[in-house]
Design an enzyme around this catalytic site. Structure first.
Site, PDB file in Angstrom:
ATOM      1  N   GLU A   1     -25.514   8.546   5.398  1.00  0.00           N
ATOM      2  CA  GLU A   1     -26.702   9.195   4.818  1.00  0.00           C
ATOM      3  C   GLU A   1     -26.571  10.658   4.334  1.00  0.00           C
ATOM      4  O   GLU A   1     -27.173  11.414   5.038  1.00  0.00           O
ATOM      5  CB  GLU A   1     -27.635   8.844   5.583  1.00  0.00           C
ATOM      6  CG  GLU A   1     -27.732   7.337   6.009  1.00  0.00           C
ATOM      7  CD  GLU A   1     -29.099   6.733   5.454  1.00  0.00           C
ATOM      8  OE1 GLU A   1     -29.762   6.825   6.594  1.00  0.00           O
ATOM      9  OE2 GLU A   1     -29.320   6.041   4.726  1.00  0.00           O
TER      10      GLU A   1
ATOM     11  N   GLU B   1     -25.103  -1.665   7.376  1.00  0.00           N
ATOM     12  CA  GLU B   1     -26.217  -1.815   8.109  1.00  0.00           C
ATOM     13  C   GLU B   1     -27.033  -2.940   7.663  1.00  0.00           C
ATOM     14  O   GLU B   1     -27.487  -2.741   6.605  1.00  0.00           O
ATOM     15  CB  GLU B   1     -27.062  -0.429   8.226  1.00  0.00           C
ATOM     16  CG  GLU B   1     -26.322   0.506   9.028  1.00  0.00           C
ATOM     17  CD  GLU B   1     -27.218   1.899   9.037  1.00  0.00           C
ATOM     18  OE1 GLU B   1     -28.533   1.816   8.934  1.00  0.00           O
ATOM     19  OE2 GLU B   1     -26.606   2.879   8.887  1.00  0.00           O
TER      20      GLU B   1
END
Ligand code: GAL
Length: 959
Positions: A410, A486
Site C-alpha cells: 500500500e 489479502e
C-alpha cells in the site's frame, strides 16, 4: 550536523556495511542481548553526554534488549491503520519525539579472533545512532532491516567495552513505515558482535535449481571469498565456490516435503553452514510453478506479534506460528509488511512454508492527501527505497522457502517502486516479483489484488477482468497469474465465505490462491484496575488518533489460541478432499503438488445419535499428487437413530509440527436419518390459578403471555430475539456495514405488545406484536403452547411480517431467561465450535458438551458469538441437579450466555461482561451470515436472513 537532523534524511545512512546474507558461521559471535541501561526522554535533543565509557549511568533504569520501550512503561503504544500520527512534512518529524538512550557494557570473550568485527542490529524502530566506546559507528534506518557497522577500530580487546545507542521513535524512515500495526519503538531484535576473520566469508549466494523433468539439480554457491570451497557431503559435492555443479539426481524442496541438504562453505579461517533446498520457481504460461507444478497458495498474512512483547518475538513465538500454520493446512505465508526475524525464514525452510518476503515499505497514509508527495514517486526517496529492497533481498536470498519478493504494501504507485523492481529483478532473476498496488502489472510478474469479491475473483480466473487503458500493459497483465494477496478479513467473528473463494482457486488455473488477512490479533495484554486480564486495542492508551480494534483481525487470538476462523481456514485449505460419491463410495483427491498420500492413514468412525458405535481403518493406498481415487466406504452395522459416518485423513507418523494421528482432512456424511420418535402425547388439561395458566409442566402468566415456570425452575420467555451484538463484519468500518441499517431500523430496541392469550383445553395461544419505535412495520409472533404430558410442553413459534421491515434481519429466534445455576449445556447438532450460515465449516454433527462459560468465544472486541448450528436437541442443566431439555421438531440455532445480547453489544472488552445471574437461552430459526465486510465484501446472498415468516417447532421438557 544539528542534533535533530541525523534522523531527518531522505537518503539511507551512509555508514552501514553493505547488506549481505544472514549467515550461520563458525566465526565467533557475541550476542549482546540482555538488560541494558536505559534513559527515556520525550524529545530527541537531549545531551549526548552518555556515549562515552566514562559516563555514569548508575541513575538510569534498565530495559531488556530486545524489547519495545512502550511495553515496559515508557511512553505508550499507539495504533493507527492508515493515518500517520504526525504531519506529512518529510523528512521532518515533530519535536515531540520519544527517544531512548541505551548503554551496555561487555567484555570480549577470550580467543576473539584477529580481523575485523561488526556490530549488527537486526531491528531498531525507527532510527538509531550507535557508538562504541565513545566512537560513533553510524546510524540505522529501516526498522525491520538489518544494519551492520564496522566496530573493529573502536573495540577494546581487553577490559570493558561500552555500546551506546540513541533510538528515536520518529524519523524520516517513519514515512516509509506506515504499516497497519502498533507504533512500537526501540531495539526490538537482537544485537550481536560478529567476528569477521581475515580471509573469511562475508557473503554467500546460493542458487539451487531443480529440474522436475529429469530430477536433476544444479547448484551454484558463490562466495565473497575467492578461495572458498563448497561441500555438500550427502551429494558428494566438494567444489570451489562459484562453480556450477550439475547433479544427476536430487530430492527437491517444497513446502510439502521440505528436503534440505546440509552444506558448508569454508576458507582456512571460516566455515559457513548452509541448508540448501533445490527448487525452481517460474512463471510459465501464466502460472506460477514450483518445480514445474502449478502451486496453490493456502496462505496467511503474518505480522510479528506477541501480546506482551509486541514485535520482539522469541524463537518459541516463531516456532508456535510455524507449527500452528502447518497444523492448520497453511502452506504459505506473506511476511506482511516487512522482512521477518531471520530465524522465521529458517523455520519456514525447515518445516515447509512458501514465503512471500515483503520489503519494509508502506506509505498508505499518503492516500489521505490524494497521494501528493508519495515517497514511492518522489525521487528524493529513491535511494532509500532501493536500499530497503536491497537489504531485504540480500539478507534473505538463500532461503528456499522464499518464492516471491514483494516490493512492499500500500504505497500507491511510482518511479521508486519501478527502481526497486529493476534492482531486484537484476539481482535475483530466480524469483518473481509481486506488489499489490501495481494494478497495471508494470513492475511485477504476478497480478495481485486484495479483498475482491467472489465475482471479481472469478472474472480474473476467466481472464475477463476489466481492461487497462494501455493495451500493451493490458495484454501483459492478462497473461499473469493472480494471487489474492489479502482476502477474508479475519476480524472478530468470521471470516464468512471462505469456501467460495477456495472453490475458485481450485477451479481456475490462473487463480493461485491467496493469503487470509491476517494471522494473529495484535491485542496487547492489559489488566483492569481489579486485576482481570484483557487485550487492549487502539484507543486504550489514550491515543488522539487511532483505529480502535481494527488491530485485532487475526485467525489467532492474541495469546495464540486458534479462533473459530482458523478452524474454518484449516477446513477449506485441506490438501486432501474427501467427497462422498453418493453411491457408497468416497472420492479421495490429492490436492498436493509434489507428494502422494503415503504419510496419511485413513480411518472412519460411525456415530449413532452422537454415540460412537463402530470405527475402523479405510484402505486408500497411495494417490499421486493431483490425482483422485474412489474407494468403497465400509459396510456399516445397523444403527437405530440418526447416524453419521466421519472419515478422517490423519498423519500416520509424527511430523516435526504434529503428532501421529493429527487430522489433516475429514468429511462427515449422514448414513441413517431415523429420528427417535417422540413419545406419544398424553395431553393434560390446562389448570388456572388466577392469572397463572398451568400448561403441562409450564406456567404462563396470562398478563404478560410469558412462561414463568418450567417444572421447578423460574423462567422468563419467550421474547422474540431479532438483535445480535454487531460483529466487526456487521460494523464494517471499511465495507458494506449492516449495523447502521439495523440500528436505523430499530432492531436493537424492539417493543413488545401482547395481543391476546387464548387458553384452550390442553394449551394456550399467545399472540405478540413486536416492533421498533417510529416504524409501521413489525413482527407478529404466535406462540402455540400444548401440554403434551406432565413433563412435556410443546411450543410452536410462528413469526409473520406485519408491514414492512428492512432485511436482512440480524437473527430471528426466541429468548428465555433461566436460572444462572443452569450452566452446563449438552446438544446434538453441529459443534463443537460456533457456526453461522457461512462459517463453522469445520463443525460436525455429534453430541457435544460445554459449560456456558466455555460456549463463549472471547473476541477481543465483544460481539455476537458462540452460536451452535443445526441443533436437534439441547439440555441446559445444573449438572446432576436437573434442568431443561429442548427438543426441536425443526432444527434450531442454539446460543446460551450468562449475559444478554444487549450487554454484549455495550461491552468494549470481554472484562466488561459480567454474568448477570441468569442463563440466557436463545433458540433461533436463523441468523444472518457473517461475511467479511470489516474489510471487503459483505455476506453472500444465500447467507442473508430475509425479513420473512419463520417457524420454530419445539418441545420443552423438564429434566
Ligand atoms: C489492507 C492492508 C493491511 C491491513 C488490512 C486491513 O489494506 O494491506 O495492512 O490494513 O488492509 O486489516
Amino acid at each position: 550536523m544539528s542534533e535533530r537532523l541525523w534522523y531527518e534524511s531522505f537518503a539511507p545512512p551512509p555508514t552501514a556495511r553493505p547488506a549481505r546474507a544472514w549467515l550461520d558461521s563458525d566465526a565467533p559471535r557475541l550476542p549482546l542481548d540482555g538488560q541494558w541501561r536505559f534513559r527515556y526522554a520525550e524529545r530527541a535533543d537531549g545531551p549526548l553526554d552518555f556515549t562515552g565509557p566514562a559516563f555514569d549511568d548508575a541513575g538510569w533504569d534498565s530495559l531488556p534488549v530486545p524489547s519495545h520501550w512502550q511495553l515496559h512503561g515508557y511512553g505508550a503504544p499507539a495504533y493507527t491503520n492508515v493515518t500517520y500520527p504526525f504531519p506529512l512534512d518529510p523528512p521532518h518529524v515533530p519535536d515531540e519525539n520519544p527517544t531512548g538512550d541505551y548503554r551496555h557494557t561487555f567484555r570480549l570473550p577470550a580467543g576473539w579472533p584477529p580481523g575485523s568485527t561488526l556490530l549488527r542490529l537486526a531491528g531498531a524502530d525507527s532510527a538509531a545512532r550507535v557508538w562504541l566506546n565513545g566512537v560513533e559507528l553510524g546510524r540505522t534506518s529501516g526498522s525491520r532491516l538489518t544494519t551492520e557497522f564496522d566496530a573493529t577500530e573502536a573495540l577494546r580487546p581487553d577490559g570493558d567495552n561500552v555500546i551506546a545507542v540513541r533510538v528515536v521513535q520518529w524519523s524520516a524512515g517513519s514515512y516509509l513505515e506506515d504499516q497497519d500495526m502498533w507504533w512500537l519503538s526501540g531495539i526490538f531484535r537482537g544485537v550481536d558482535l560478529v567476528a569477521r576473520p581475515d580471509g573469511g566469508i562475508d557473503d554467500v549466494d546460493v542458487r539451487a535449481e531443480y529440474d522436475h523433468v529429469t530430477g536433476a539439480g544444479t547448484l551454484t554457491v558463490a562466495a565473497s571469498a575467492p578461495d572458498a570451497r563448497v561441500r555438500v557431503p550427502e551429494l558428494g559435492v566438494d567444489v570451489a565456490a562459484g562453480e556450477t555443479v550439475p547433479l544427476a539426481s536430487v530430492e527437491p524442496w517444497s513446502a510439502e516435503r521440505p528436503r534440505l541438504y546440509d552444506a558448508t562453505v569454508s576458507t582456512a579461517t571460516e566455515t559457513v553452514r548452509l541448508r540448501i533446498g533445490f527448487r525452481t520457481i517460474r512463471v510459465e504460461d501464466g502460472v506460477i510453478t514450483v518445480n514445474g507444478r502449478r502451486v496453490l497458495f493456502r496462505g496467511v498474512n503474518r505480522h510479528e506479534f506477541h501480546p506482551d512483547r509486541g514485535r520482539a518475538v522469541t524463537e518459541e513465538d516463531m516456532l508456535d506460528d510455524v507449527r500452528l500454520m502447518k497444523q492448520h493446512n497453511v502452506n504459505a505465508v506473506r511476511t506482511s509488511h516487512y522482512p521477518p526475524h531471520p530465524r522465521f525464514l529458517e523455520l519456514c525452510d525447515e518445516y515447509g512454508l512458501y514465503v512471500v518476503d515483503e520489503c519494509d515499505l508502506e506509505t498508505h497514509g499518503y492516500g489521505d492527501v490524494e497521494w501528493r508527495g508519495n515517497p514511492a514517486d518522489d525521487t528524493r526517496w529513491e535511494a532509500a527505497l532501493v536500499d530497503r529492497m536491497r537489504r531485504t533481498v540480500e539478507r534473505d536470498k538463500n532461503h528456499p522457502s522464499v518464492v516471491l519478493w514483494s516490493l512492499g504494501n500500500e504505497s500507491g504507485s511510482g518511479r521508486n517502486l519501478a527502481a526497486m523492481a529493476r534492482w531486484a529483478r537484476h539481482r535475483d532473476p530466480s524469483r518473481p516479483l509481486i506488489y499489490e498496488r501495481d494494478w497495471t502489472g508494470r513492475d511485477v510478474d504476478v497480478y495481485s489484488r486484495m479483498y475482491l469479491n467472489v465475482a471479481e475473483v472469478e472474472a480474473i480466473g476467466r481472464g475477463e477482468e476489466a481492461p487497462l487503458d494501455d493495451p500493451a500493459l493490458d495484454a501483459r497483465r492478462r497473461r499473469m497469474p493472480f494471487v489474492h494477496i489479502e482476502y477474508a478479513h479475519a476480524m472478530g467473528n468470521g471470516p464468512g465465505g471462505l469456501a467460495e473463494y477456495q472453490r475458485l482457486y481450485e477451479t481456475y488455473p490462473r487463480l493461485q490462491g491467496g493469503f487470509v488477512w491476517e494471522w494473529i490479533d495484535h491485542g496487547l495484554r492489559a489488566r483492569t484496575a481489579d486485576g482481570r486480564e484483557y487485550f487492549a486495542y487502539g484507543g486504550d492508551f489514550g491515543e488522539l488518533l487511532h483505529d480502535g480494534n481494527f488491530v485485532a483481525d487475526g485467525l489467532l487470538f492474541p495469546d495464540r489460541t486458534p479462533s473459530p476462523g482458523l478452524l474454518d481456514v484449516k477446513k477449506v485449505f485441506e490438501p486432501v478432499r474427501l467427497t462422498p460419491t453418493g453411491d457408497g463410495g468416497l472420492a479421495v483427491h490429492n490436492g498436493r503438488i509434489h507428494s502422494g498420500l503415503s504419510d496419511l492413514d485413513f480411518r472412519w468412525v460411525l456415530e449413532d445419535d452422537g454415540e460412537v458405535v463402530a470405527r475402523g481403518a479405510l484402505e486408500v493406498g497411495d494417490v499421486p499428487a493431483g490425482e483422485s481415487v474412489r474407494v468403497d466406504l465400509p459396510a456399516l452395522p445397523a444403527t437405530e437413530g440418526e447416524a453419521h459416518l466421519t472419515v478422517q485423513a490423519v498423519l500416520a507418523a509424527d511430523e516435526p509440527w504434529a503428532k501421529a494421528g493429527h487430522e489433516v482432512a475429514a468429511t462427515q456424511l449422514p448414513v441413517g436419518v431415523r429420528r427417535p420418535a417422540a413419545p406419544p402425547a398424553t395431553p393434560v388439561p390446562v389448570r388456572r390459578d388466577g392469572a397463572r395458566v398451568h400448561v403441562g409442566p409450564g406456567v404462563l402468566d396470562e398478563r404478560t403471555g410469558r412462561l414463568v415456570r418450567l417444572g421447578g425452575w423460574d423462567v422468563d420467555g419467550p421474547r422474540l430475539q431479532v438483535w445480535r451484538a454487531p460483529t466487526d463484519n456487521d460494523r464494517a468500518p471499511h465495507g458494506e456495514a449492516l449495523e447502521p441499517l439495523w440500528r436505523r431500523a430499530g432492531y436493537d430496541r424492539l417493543t413488545h405488545r401482547l395481543d391476546e392469550v387464548t387458553v384452550t383445553g390442553t394449551g394456550a395461544v399467545v399472540r405478540v406484536r413486536v416492533a421498533p419505535a417510529s416504524s409501521d412495520g413489525g413482527l407478529l409472533a404466535t406462540y402455540t403452547w400444548s401440554a403434551l404430558a406432565d413433563d412435556r410442553l410443546g411450543l410452536v413459534v410462528d413469526v409473520d411480517l406485519d408491514g414492512h421491515l428492512p432485511g436482512p434481519l440480524p437473527t430471528l429466534g426466541v429468548l428465555f431467561a433461566l436460572p444462572g445455576e443452569l450452566d452446563q449445556v449438552e446438544w446434538f447438532g453441529r459443534g463443537p465450535g460456533e457456526a453461522y450460515p457461512d462459517t463453522g465449516l469445520a463443525t460436525r454433527t455429534s453430541r457435544w458438551f460445554r459449560t456456558v462459560t466455555d460456549l463463549q468465544t472471547p473476541y477481543v472486541f465483544p460481539q455476537e458469538n458462540g452460536r451452535r448450528a443445526d441443533v436437534r436437541w439441547a439440555t441446559v442443566t445444573a449438572g446432576q441437579g436437573g434442568g431443561v431439555r429442548v427438543e426441536g421438531r425443526t432444527r434450531f440455532g442454539l446460543t446460551v450466555r450468562p449475559w444478554t445480547a444487549e450487554a454484549l453489544d455495550r461491552a468494549a472488552h470481554p472484562t466488561d461482561l459480567v454474568p448477570d445471574g441468569r442463563t440466557w437461552l436463545t433458540l433461533d430459526a436463523g441468523h444472518n451470515g457473517i461475511g467479511s465486510a470489516s474489510c471487503g465484501p459483505g455476506v453472500l446472498p444465500p447467507y442473508l436472513l430475509p425479513a420473512a415468516p419463520a417457524r420454530l417447532d419445539l418441545e420443552l421438557r423438564v429434566i
